[in-house]
Design a protein around this motif. Structure first.
Motif, PDB file in Angstrom:
ATOM      1  N   VAL A 294       1.151  -1.101  -0.036  1.00 17.33           N
ATOM      2  CA  VAL A 294      -0.073  -0.229   0.127  1.00 17.33           C
ATOM      3  C   VAL A 294       0.871   0.925   0.258  1.00 17.33           C
ATOM      4  O   VAL A 294       0.819   2.177  -0.518  1.00 17.33           O
ATOM      5  N   LEU A 295       2.174   1.863   0.544  1.00 15.62           N
ATOM      6  CA  LEU A 295       2.682   2.310   0.830  1.00 15.62           C
ATOM      7  C   LEU A 295       3.351   2.565  -0.447  1.00 15.62           C
ATOM      8  O   LEU A 295       3.700   3.888  -0.935  1.00 15.62           O
ATOM      9  N   ILE A 296       4.293   1.829  -1.272  1.00 14.86           N
ATOM     10  CA  ILE A 296       5.311   1.494  -2.462  1.00 14.86           C
ATOM     11  C   ILE A 296       4.078   2.218  -3.514  1.00 14.86           C
ATOM     12  O   ILE A 296       4.176   3.045  -4.092  1.00 14.86           O
TER      13      ILE A 296
ATOM     14  N   VAL B 107      -1.568  -3.289  -6.112  1.00  8.79           N
ATOM     15  CA  VAL B 107      -0.669  -2.501  -6.699  1.00  8.79           C
ATOM     16  C   VAL B 107      -1.684  -2.127  -8.065  1.00  8.79           C
ATOM     17  O   VAL B 107      -0.938  -1.862  -8.716  1.00  8.79           O
ATOM     18  N   GLY B 108      -1.507  -3.310  -9.245  1.00 10.72           N
ATOM     19  CA  GLY B 108      -2.202  -3.311 -10.471  1.00 10.72           C
ATOM     20  C   GLY B 108      -3.466  -2.960 -10.497  1.00 10.72           C
ATOM     21  O   GLY B 108      -3.628  -1.841 -11.491  1.00 10.72           O
TER      22      GLY B 108
ATOM     23  N   ASN C 235       0.607  -5.649 -14.080  1.00 11.75           N
ATOM     24  CA  ASN C 235      -1.219  -6.022 -14.685  1.00 11.75           C
ATOM     25  C   ASN C 235      -1.047  -7.468 -15.467  1.00 11.75           C
ATOM     26  O   ASN C 235      -2.091  -7.882 -15.946  1.00 11.75           O
ATOM     27  N   ILE C 236      -0.194  -6.916 -16.177  1.00 14.41           N
ATOM     28  CA  ILE C 236      -0.774  -8.245 -17.585  1.00 14.41           C
ATOM     29  C   ILE C 236       0.135  -9.636 -17.053  1.00 14.41           C
ATOM     30  O   ILE C 236      -1.312 -10.902 -17.073  1.00 14.41           O
ATOM     31  N   LYS C 237       0.398  -9.861 -15.505  1.00 10.07           N
ATOM     32  CA  LYS C 237       0.502 -11.220 -14.920  1.00 10.07           C
ATOM     33  C   LYS C 237      -0.889 -11.047 -14.179  1.00 10.07           C
ATOM     34  O   LYS C 237      -0.878 -12.445 -13.769  1.00 10.07           O
ATOM     35  N   LEU C 238      -1.749  -9.689 -13.855  1.00 10.20           N
ATOM     36  CA  LEU C 238      -2.989 -10.190 -13.393  1.00 10.20           C
ATOM     37  C   LEU C 238      -4.190 -10.694 -14.413  1.00 10.20           C
ATOM     38  O   LEU C 238      -4.608 -12.034 -14.002  1.00 10.20           O
ATOM     39  N   VAL C 239      -4.118 -10.708 -15.116  1.00 11.92           N
ATOM     40  CA  VAL C 239      -4.950 -10.743 -16.124  1.00 11.92           C
ATOM     41  C   VAL C 239      -4.537 -11.549 -17.083  1.00 11.92           C
ATOM     42  O   VAL C 239      -6.039 -12.702 -16.613  1.00 11.92           O
TER      43      VAL C 239
END
Length: 463
Positions: free
Chosen positions: A80-82, A236-237, A451-455
């Motif tokens: 959350v911080l990063i 993050v994504g 994001n690609i990894k999440l998708v």
């Protein structure tokens, strides 16, 4: 200064918007004092940061943040911080672009792209905005359902009427809209601070969670729950929303400054940065509170807080939330969810106007813009609601899918922003320093990769 050339709105619903200022009705509409104390100037520049910060605490982030705490306690606080620090850098770039060039990101991209490319980017951005609006519809509808006991379909249809609310707010002026949004943010902050205080988190473990840990990127987690890496990807994504970059590059221009004076421009950038970072810090605190609430009340019950409705019920269940559980806590949670949805609705409508004018050089009345955007967002929500009989779990799945599309659209906003603000040819002496340019591209590569990894994980069943 650009000149506005438009067709008489009395005779045309669609106006030509070539070479107009971004959000022309409010551009340079708020006087910025040339003299006075630091605090007086900061107050004058405060407001746009709040509209931007809303995107970092919208309903789309809630399930992930609470779930992250429920599954892994305080480990993911470092994520959350990063994420918040990354947001501060990107929003600084967006606000600076608007102040220096007096162009929003849509205008800057369209002016440096051929017509087919501009239309393609507009379509991608428009779809991302609809996906954002879909999340607000779902969050607002579920909040109404929880607060008033209405059927889910009635709650979904009720969200269509916020068009009237927004049009009324616009009549009060941009400064009033900023004040309303800040009030709603403070409401959300106070509610979750109260909930967290009641939950009595373990302070040493909580503050220790802000230190990065290898466990946050581990691919192995307890049976039946997502791995820490997948939770990290989710946080993050989905942090940096594409529409926020377009929005900030426009509303940073609402302050009237002497654009012929480099010192005045420098000062405007300075106070824009203060405003943005203060408001994004509030968003960071709220997202932290969401995760801390999940950790302190729901750790060990992750399977019981997977949806908004289950969180609402858990806050009133002694078996899950412990001795502090009460209907009051559940109601406060639903009120905060409703406030979050309404806040995001306001900013989404402004962004819709920005991207249409910037990419297509066209302007339509706000009420038509809002009706079309909300109408298109409502269609899939209504269909899913009717097919599954108002089952909230299916709506939550639709919300997650909308966030996936935002992940796909993100690089198309980030890359031009970093490129433009790093160019001395475009920004002159206000171009990003070399270290920020390098860091910006690193962030771009990492976020795009995540994001690609999440998708991929979602479509292959890995998430």
């Amino acid at each position: 200064m650009k000149n506005s050339t438009s067709i008489d709105p009395k005779h045309h619903l669609v106006e030509k918007a070539d070479d107009t200022l971004s959000l022309g009705d409010v551009n340079s509409s708020i006087e910025a004092p040339k003299d006075g104390s630091f605090w007086r100037k900061l107050l004058a520049f405060s407001g746009p940061g709040a509209l931007v910060a809303v995107g970092y605490m919208d309903p789309g982030n809630w399930v992930t943040s609470v779930g992250g705490g429920a599954q892994y306690r305080y480990v993911l606080l470092s994520v959350v911080l990063i994420s918040s620090l990354i947001a501060m850098m990107l929003q600084y770039m967006a606000g600076k672009l608007g102040i220096v060039k007096q162009e929003d990101l849509a205008q800057a991209t369209r002016d440096r792209t051929n017509k087919p490319g501009g239309i393609a980017l507009w379509l991608m951005t428009e779809l991302a905005l609809m996906a954002t609006d879909m999340a607000e519809v779902i969050g607002g509808a579920i909040a109404l359902h929880l607060l008033f006991g209405w059927s889910m379909i009635a709650s979904v249809l009720t969200t269509a009427f916020d068009v009237i609310l927004l049009l009324l707010l616009m009549r009060f002026g941009f400064r009033k809209i900023e004040a309303i949004v800040m009030t709603l943010i403070i409401t959300i902050l106070v509610i979750f601070a109260y909930l967290v205080i009641l939950s009595k988190p373990e302070l040493s473990a909580m503050f220790g969670g802000y230190l990065p840990q290898l466990q946050a990127v581990s691919t192995h987690g307890p049976k039946g729950v997502d791995s820490p890496l997948l939770m990290t990807l989710g946080i993050v994504g989905a942090t940096v929303m594409p529409h926020n970059l377009y929005l900030h590059s426009s509303i940073s221009q609402t302050r009237k400054i002497d654009r012929e004076s480099k010192s005045a421009v420098h000062e405007a950038i300075r106070f824009m940065t203060w405003d943005s970072n203060i408001q994004l810090s509030l968003a960071f605190v709220i997202n932290s509170l969401l995760l801390i609430l999940g950790a302190s009340l729901f750790f060990g019950h992750a399977d019981s807080v997977g949806t908004f409705g289950s969180m609402y019920n858990a806050l009133g269940d002694n078996a899950i939330a412990g001795a502090v559980a009460s209907p009051i806590l559940s109601t406060l949670f639903a009120v905060a969810l409703l406030a979050s949805g309404q806040n995001s609705t306001i900013t989404g409508t402004l962004t819709g106007e920005i991207i249409m004018e910037g990419f297509l050089h066209m302007r339509i009345p706000m009420w038509i813009r809002r009706v079309v955007t909300r109408g298109l967002a409502l269609i899939p929500v209504i269909i899913v609601t009717l097919i599954y009989g108002g089952e909230e779990g299916q709506l939550d799945k639709l919300l997650i899918q909308s966030q996936v599309f935002l992940s796909i659209a993100l690089p198309f906003a980030m890359a031009p922003l970093i490129m433009f603000t790093s160019s001395k040819k475009i920004m002159g002496e206000f171009a990003n320093p070399k270290w920020m340019t390098i860091l910006g591209w690193i962030v771009f590569v990492v976020l795009t990769g995540l994001n690609i990894k999440l998708v991929i994980d979602i479509f292959t069943g890995g998430a």
